[in-house]
Design a protein around this motif. Structure first.
Motif, PDB file in Angstrom:
ATOM      1  N   ALA A   1      -3.066  -1.516  -6.527  1.00  0.00           N
ATOM      2  CA  ALA A   1      -2.911  -1.780  -5.098  1.00  0.00           C
ATOM      3  C   ALA A   1      -3.390  -0.606  -4.256  1.00  0.00           C
ATOM      4  CB  ALA A   1      -1.450  -2.098  -4.793  1.00  0.00           C
ATOM      5  N   ARG A   2      -3.081   0.606  -4.681  1.00  0.00           N
ATOM      6  CA  ARG A   2      -3.470   1.794  -3.918  1.00  0.00           C
ATOM      7  C   ARG A   2      -4.960   2.093  -4.089  1.00  0.00           C
ATOM      8  NH1 ARG A   2      -1.469   2.544  -0.041  1.00  0.00           N
ATOM      9  NH2 ARG A   2      -1.561   4.818   0.016  1.00  0.00           N
ATOM     10  N   LYS A   3      -5.508   1.753  -5.260  1.00  0.00           N
ATOM     11  CA  LYS A   3      -6.927   2.012  -5.547  1.00  0.00           C
ATOM     12  C   LYS A   3      -7.829   1.312  -4.538  1.00  0.00           C
ATOM     13  CE  LYS A   3      -8.852  -0.304  -8.897  1.00  0.00           C
ATOM     14  NZ  LYS A   3      -9.176  -0.805 -10.255  1.00  0.00           N
ATOM     15  N   ARG A   4      -7.414   0.131  -4.101  1.00  0.00           N
ATOM     16  CA  ARG A   4      -8.236  -0.652  -3.180  1.00  0.00           C
ATOM     17  C   ARG A   4      -8.363  -0.002  -1.808  1.00  0.00           C
ATOM     18  NH1 ARG A   4      -8.824  -6.127  -4.810  1.00  0.00           N
ATOM     19  NH2 ARG A   4      -7.777  -6.546  -6.791  1.00  0.00           N
ATOM     20  N   THR A   5      -7.456   0.921  -1.490  1.00  0.00           N
ATOM     21  CA  THR A   5      -7.490   1.547  -0.161  1.00  0.00           C
ATOM     22  C   THR A   5      -8.298   2.838  -0.142  1.00  0.00           C
ATOM     23  OG1 THR A   5      -5.476   2.875  -0.499  1.00  0.00           O
ATOM     24  CG2 THR A   5      -5.185   0.607   0.247  1.00  0.00           C
ATOM     25  N   VAL A   6      -8.774   3.277  -1.292  1.00  0.00           N
ATOM     26  CA  VAL A   6      -9.492   4.551  -1.362  1.00  0.00           C
ATOM     27  C   VAL A   6     -10.852   4.410  -0.687  1.00  0.00           C
ATOM     28  CG1 VAL A   6     -10.480   6.286  -2.899  1.00  0.00           C
ATOM     29  CG2 VAL A   6      -8.318   5.169  -3.488  1.00  0.00           C
ATOM     30  N   ALA A   7     -11.145   5.348   0.207  1.00  0.00           N
ATOM     31  CA  ALA A   7     -12.425   5.342   0.914  1.00  0.00           C
ATOM     32  C   ALA A   7     -12.945   6.764   1.006  1.00  0.00           C
ATOM     33  CB  ALA A   7     -12.256   4.752   2.313  1.00  0.00           C
ATOM     34  N   PRO A   8     -14.267   6.935   1.060  1.00  0.00           N
ATOM     35  CA  PRO A   8     -14.830   8.286   1.201  1.00  0.00           C
ATOM     36  C   PRO A   8     -14.329   8.946   2.485  1.00  0.00           C
ATOM     37  CG  PRO A   8     -16.543   6.677   0.687  1.00  0.00           C
ATOM     38  CD  PRO A   8     -15.312   5.896   1.000  1.00  0.00           C
ATOM     39  N   GLY A   9     -14.053  10.240   2.384  1.00  0.00           N
ATOM     40  CA  GLY A   9     -13.628  10.974   3.573  1.00  0.00           C
ATOM     41  C   GLY A   9     -12.175  10.804   3.942  1.00  0.00           C
ATOM     42  N   ARG A  10     -11.398  10.151   3.075  1.00  0.00           N
ATOM     43  CA  ARG A  10      -9.977   9.971   3.359  1.00  0.00           C
ATOM     44  C   ARG A  10      -9.313  11.340   3.429  1.00  0.00           C
ATOM     45  NH1 ARG A  10      -5.948   5.795   1.825  1.00  0.00           N
ATOM     46  NH2 ARG A  10      -3.901   6.811   1.716  1.00  0.00           N
ATOM     47  N   ALA A  11      -8.559  11.591   4.499  1.00  0.00           N
ATOM     48  CA  ALA A  11      -7.978  12.910   4.727  1.00  0.00           C
ATOM     49  C   ALA A  11      -6.655  13.093   3.987  1.00  0.00           C
ATOM     50  CB  ALA A  11      -7.782  13.149   6.220  1.00  0.00           C
ATOM     51  N   ASN A  12      -5.805  12.083   4.049  1.00  0.00           N
ATOM     52  CA  ASN A  12      -4.477  12.240   3.450  1.00  0.00           C
ATOM     53  C   ASN A  12      -4.479  11.823   1.983  1.00  0.00           C
ATOM     54  OD1 ASN A  12      -5.018   9.667   4.513  1.00  0.00           O
ATOM     55  ND2 ASN A  12      -2.876   9.063   4.305  1.00  0.00           N
ATOM     56  N   ALA A  13      -3.487  12.335   1.269  1.00  0.00           N
ATOM     57  CA  ALA A  13      -3.383  12.053  -0.159  1.00  0.00           C
ATOM     58  C   ALA A  13      -2.960  10.603  -0.387  1.00  0.00           C
ATOM     59  CB  ALA A  13      -2.389  13.006  -0.813  1.00  0.00           C
ATOM     60  N   LEU A  14      -3.210  10.124  -1.611  1.00  0.00           N
ATOM     61  CA  LEU A  14      -2.847   8.770  -1.997  1.00  0.00           C
ATOM     62  C   LEU A  14      -1.570   8.849  -2.834  1.00  0.00           C
ATOM     63  CD1 LEU A  14      -4.381   5.974  -1.651  1.00  0.00           C
ATOM     64  CD2 LEU A  14      -4.908   6.212  -4.080  1.00  0.00           C
ATOM     65  N   ASN A  15      -0.535   8.136  -2.417  1.00  0.00           N
ATOM     66  CA  ASN A  15       0.740   8.162  -3.125  1.00  0.00           C
ATOM     67  C   ASN A  15       0.827   7.017  -4.123  1.00  0.00           C
ATOM     68  OD1 ASN A  15       1.684  10.394  -1.693  1.00  0.00           O
ATOM     69  ND2 ASN A  15       2.529   9.128  -0.049  1.00  0.00           N
ATOM     70  N   ILE A  16       1.132   7.333  -5.384  1.00  0.00           N
ATOM     71  CA  ILE A  16       1.319   6.340  -6.433  1.00  0.00           C
ATOM     72  C   ILE A  16       2.769   6.405  -6.882  1.00  0.00           C
ATOM     73  CG2 ILE A  16       0.544   5.473  -8.665  1.00  0.00           C
ATOM     74  CD1 ILE A  16      -1.695   5.568  -6.646  1.00  0.00           C
ATOM     75  N   SER A  17       3.506   5.311  -6.693  1.00  0.00           N
ATOM     76  CA  SER A  17       4.917   5.291  -7.072  1.00  0.00           C
ATOM     77  C   SER A  17       5.060   5.267  -8.589  1.00  0.00           C
ATOM     78  CB  SER A  17       5.604   4.064  -6.479  1.00  0.00           C
ATOM     79  OG  SER A  17       5.588   4.103  -5.061  1.00  0.00           O
ATOM     80  N   LEU A  18       5.880   6.167  -9.116  1.00  0.00           N
ATOM     81  CA  LEU A  18       6.209   6.149 -10.537  1.00  0.00           C
ATOM     82  C   LEU A  18       7.498   5.353 -10.715  1.00  0.00           C
ATOM     83  CD1 LEU A  18       5.542   9.788 -11.844  1.00  0.00           C
ATOM     84  CD2 LEU A  18       4.179   7.735 -12.227  1.00  0.00           C
ATOM     85  N   PRO A  19       7.521   4.381 -11.622  1.00  0.00           N
ATOM     86  CA  PRO A  19       8.762   3.634 -11.871  1.00  0.00           C
ATOM     87  C   PRO A  19       9.874   4.585 -12.300  1.00  0.00           C
ATOM     88  CG  PRO A  19       6.888   2.587 -12.972  1.00  0.00           C
ATOM     89  CD  PRO A  19       6.408   3.919 -12.470  1.00  0.00           C
ATOM     90  N   PHE A  20      11.105   4.242 -11.929  1.00  0.00           N
ATOM     91  CA  PHE A  20      12.234   5.094 -12.298  1.00  0.00           C
ATOM     92  C   PHE A  20      12.308   5.248 -13.815  1.00  0.00           C
ATOM     93  CE2 PHE A  20      16.627   5.339 -13.814  1.00  0.00           C
ATOM     94  CZ  PHE A  20      17.000   6.561 -13.269  1.00  0.00           C
ATOM     95  N   SER A  21      11.998   4.154 -14.541  1.00  0.00           N
ATOM     96  CA  SER A  21      12.084   4.220 -15.998  1.00  0.00           C
ATOM     97  C   SER A  21      11.076   5.214 -16.571  1.00  0.00           C
ATOM     98  CB  SER A  21      11.864   2.838 -16.615  1.00  0.00           C
ATOM     99  OG  SER A  21      10.611   2.319 -16.232  1.00  0.00           O
ATOM    100  N   PHE A  22       9.941   5.427 -15.873  1.00  0.00           N
ATOM    101  CA  PHE A  22       8.961   6.421 -16.313  1.00  0.00           C
ATOM    102  C   PHE A  22       9.566   7.813 -16.192  1.00  0.00           C
ATOM    103  CE2 PHE A  22       5.543   9.428 -15.898  1.00  0.00           C
ATOM    104  CZ  PHE A  22       4.508   8.936 -16.689  1.00  0.00           C
ATOM    105  N   ILE A  23      10.155   8.088 -15.030  1.00  0.00           N
ATOM    106  CA  ILE A  23      10.761   9.406 -14.785  1.00  0.00           C
ATOM    107  C   ILE A  23      11.897   9.658 -15.767  1.00  0.00           C
ATOM    108  CG2 ILE A  23      11.972  10.808 -13.068  1.00  0.00           C
ATOM    109  CD1 ILE A  23      10.507   9.146 -10.912  1.00  0.00           C
ATOM    110  N   ASP A  24      12.747   8.624 -15.958  1.00  0.00           N
ATOM    111  CA  ASP A  24      13.901   8.766 -16.848  1.00  0.00           C
ATOM    112  C   ASP A  24      13.463   8.915 -18.302  1.00  0.00           C
ATOM    113  OD1 ASP A  24      16.880   8.478 -17.372  1.00  0.00           O
ATOM    114  OD2 ASP A  24      16.119   6.751 -18.511  1.00  0.00           O
ATOM    115  N   TYR A  25      12.494   8.091 -18.724  1.00  0.00           N
ATOM    116  CA  TYR A  25      12.059   8.131 -20.114  1.00  0.00           C
ATOM    117  C   TYR A  25      11.371   9.457 -20.431  1.00  0.00           C
ATOM    118  CZ  TYR A  25      10.168   6.420 -24.554  1.00  0.00           C
ATOM    119  OH  TYR A  25       9.871   6.258 -25.889  1.00  0.00           O
ATOM    120  N   TYR A  26      10.642  10.006 -19.470  1.00  0.00           N
ATOM    121  CA  TYR A  26       9.980  11.289 -19.717  1.00  0.00           C
ATOM    122  C   TYR A  26      11.017  12.397 -19.904  1.00  0.00           C
ATOM    123  CZ  TYR A  26       6.842  15.255 -19.369  1.00  0.00           C
ATOM    124  OH  TYR A  26       6.154  16.409 -19.646  1.00  0.00           O
TER     125      TYR A  26
END
Length: 674
Positions: free
Chosen positions: A375-400
């Motif tokens: 979903a976030r990949k589709r919004t990427v455009a050249p010259g984008r100033a701000n960073a792109l936020n990718i949500s990590l699932p809670f289970s990813f954070i917990d499992y790590y």
């Protein structure tokens, strides 16, 4: 061996009888037949029209002559799929695109569904598309490990070099299931939904044999993959194997081309458009106008989820048919490459062993992560100033934390100090206190650059071919064509040599074109052969020209074995309706089956079927209706079976006839049994 004489060329066809027949064991090289009394003439060994016509127009069937009431096209994509249909009696050829489904992703505007499928733990079909994805997401993690979730499985048909009906696919949880079963489930799902919608739109009751189906495949797919899709359609019940004409296999860039040739100015975006005066811009090139002109050439670049397909067409007037100018080309350079780069980045940050373990132990959470990135990949455009936020699932954070004993934030800090990704410092990926990965513009460039560069390079290589000179337009189609990153890179590299055009609703271009192709399959009149095809023959042995290890002596005559007798050559122009004819003679009167091996090569610079790059790719089987009676004294029961092969369509087809009785012979061509 089963041989057919070609006296004007001094050669004989070699055909291996690989299965037992009623007369005894398979034949060996010692079982050579004598020349047929009705020998094939030279023109039988070349491409010749099946029915001579006064003009190309005579080959185009009038649209109203279509024997079907409705055409339903299924665009079976790597990342998304959909269907559309049109009624053949509709004079305006209105295309009905599938209704918008429940669910969906942010930033996705079209009506297609994600190509994902869910099977129950006992391998029964459960759901497809958004329904499959959402149900799998809501499963308890422990329960989800037993369900089979498959996505992006279409790429298996492109990458499998030994594709068969037994080829298997691996689900997210690691369990395996036959590919034919998965594809049949998906096609059956689309069949049910499409027919229901067709019936809602139809004023009369439609029988199943009144529906012509069209399934799209990449142009770069080999014949086994195309045949596999047809076999999956048979298993799914779309059509019967007894009525193969009810199903068409459409090449994706070809379908897009059929649609693009009808586009008008208000239906496209011209990326190359610069200030124009009197119909030309500063460098004198023409803008995209309201219609193509006679002889116009254009390239279609189908940039999909899994592959990128390129085709070059010229419009023939006055009939408006299409002529392919260069063989279709492409490769696995689709948007999935960006997803794989993201996965590689995660592996470098958190460890490859952790990512592998997480995908197996928390498969539903892994799917959530890939969806978030998509979903976030589709919004990427050249010259984008701000960073792109990718949500990590809670289970990813917990499992790590459980797996590594530290936080994901600590992993990112460590990677900033020690790791590199694609020769760039990993500090381009940061951590947000809100539980998100923050990807800077540099990070997104790193993810997109390899895939985008491959696409641009491939288009540039194609545009440099002599056959492609004079191209006025480059159409970007397919889901990945929506990406501003790809659009800018292509326009920067090619915008000065041709107009770069993006059709509106670009994700539906192939789907709509496939419907138009189903309404008139003769619209592409000339195609280029992607490979050299032929069979092995015996030629008279010439000392000094033929190698000694190819010498075969039979009945005191010297033969050279394994010579490749070409049916068609790579990049050869083959018109729709043109055929290759060969005659075959059974070695024994009671023989009931003839099997001929077909060989192919990516080049034309080959002489023998044993040369490097030549491989056996399929078989032609001719099933003889009945054994011949014993010949009368002094008589002859020589039997000639004339096979006719067509290479000008999207699939290679074969028919055959018993010359003596004029009866049709059951003929089939198989690319999946190797």
């Amino acid at each position: 061996m089963l041989l057919s004489s070609l006296p004007d060329r001094g050669s004989r066809i070699m055909a291996d009888a690989e299965r037992p027949d009623p007369c005894g064991p398979p034949l060996s090289r010692d079982s050579l037949s004598a020349p047929s009394s009705s020998a094939t003439r030279r023109n039988d060994c070349s491409i010749a029209p099946l029915t001579p016509s006064a003009s190309p127009r005579a080959e185009v069937r009038p649209r109203m002559a279509c024997p079907f009431s409705v055409v339903v096209a299924i665009d079976f994509g790597t990342t998304s799929s959909g269907y559309a249909f049109s009624f053949t009696e509709d004079s305006e050829a209105i295309i009905h695109v599938m209704k918008r489904w429940e669910g969906g992703d942010p930033g996705v505007a079209d009506q297609k569904s994600p190509t994902c499928l869910l099977l129950t733990p006992d391998l029964r079909f459960h759901s497809f598309g958004f329904a499959a994805r959402d149900f799998y997401h809501d499963l308890d993690p422990d329960e989800a490990r037993h369900w089979l979730y498959l996505d992006k499985f279409k790429m298996k048909l492109h990458s499998a070099c030994d594709l068969t009906m037994e080829t298997e696919l691996e689900a997210v949880n690691g369990r395996r299931v036959t590919a034919i079963e998965v594809f049949a489930h998906a096609l059956r799902f689309f069949q049910e939904h499409a027919l229901k919608e067709v019936k809602e739109q139809s004023s009369s009751v439609l029988e199943r044999d009144q529906v012509r189906w069209v399934i799209t495949v990449p142009a770069v797919w080999r014949q086994p993959a195309k045949q596999f899709m047809r076999e999956a359609a048979y298993v799914a019940g779309l059509v019967s194997a007894d009525r193969p004409e009810q199903l068409l296999i459409a090449l994706e860039p070809e379908a897009a081309s059929v649609y693009c040739r009808k586009l008008r100015l208000h239906q496209v975006t011209d990326l190359s458009l610069r200030p124009i005066a009197n119909g030309t811009d500063a460098d004198g090139s023409l803008a995209f106008d309201s219609s193509f002109r006679q002889g116009d050439k254009y390239v279609v670049a189908d940039c999909g989820g899994g592959t990128v397909d390129l085709t070059v067409h010229q419009i023939e007037q006055p009939q408006g048919t299409l002529k392919e100018l260069y063989k279709a080309s492409g490769g696995p350079y689709g948007a999935v490459g960006v997803d794989l780069a993201f996965e590689s980045m995660l592996s470098q940050i958190f460890g490859d062993d952790f990512i592998r373990s997480f995908k197996v132990k928390r498969p539903a959470a892994w799917v959530d992560l890939t969806i978030a990135f998509e979903a976030r990949k589709r919004t990427v455009a050249p010259g984008r100033a701000n960073a792109l936020n990718i949500s990590l699932p809670f289970s990813f954070i917990d499992y790590y934390k459980r797996h590594r004993g530290q936080s994901v934030e600590a992993a990112l800090r460590r990677s900033n100090l020690t790791a590199t990704f694609a020769c760039s410092s990993m500090n381009i990926v940061k951590w947000s206190s809100q539980g998100m990965l923050r990807l800077t513009q540099e990070a997104m460039n790193e993810l997109f650059q390899p895939t985008v560069a491959n696409i641009v390079r491939h288009i540039e290589e194609l545009m440099s071919k002599p056959e492609v000179r004079g191209v006025r337009f480059l159409f970007l189609v397919g889901g990945f064509a929506e990406s501003p990153m790809l659009q800018k890179a292509v326009d920067k590299a090619l915008g000065r040599t041709c107009r770069v055009i993006i059709p509106h609703n670009v994700g539906l271009t192939i789907l709509k074109g496939a419907v138009l192709f189903g309404l008139d399959p003769t619209v592409v009149r000339v195609r280029r052969c992607p490979l050299t095809y032929g069979v092995g023959v015996l030629n008279r042995f010439v000392k000094g020209r033929h190698p000694q290890d190819k010498l075969l002596i039979k009945d005191d005559r010297q033969w050279c074995t394994d010579i490749l007798d070409r049916f068609v050559s790579v990049d050869q122009s083959v018109a729709l309706g043109e055929v290759v004819r060969r005659s075959y003679t059974p070695a024994r009167p009671c023989q009931r089956k003839i099997i001929i091996n077909i060989y192919c090569s990516a080049t034309d610079d080959v002489t023998y079927i044993s040369d490097p790059g030549v491989r056996k790719c399929g078989t032609v089987t001719l099933e003889l209706p009945e054994a011949l009676a014993a010949p009368a004294a002094g008589g002859s029961a020589r039997r000639e079976i004339r096979a006719t092969m067509q290479f000008g369509d999207t699939e290679i087809k074969v028919t055959a006839v018993d010359v003596m009785s004029k009866r049709s012979v059951r003929a089939s061509i198989d690319f999946l049994s190797n």
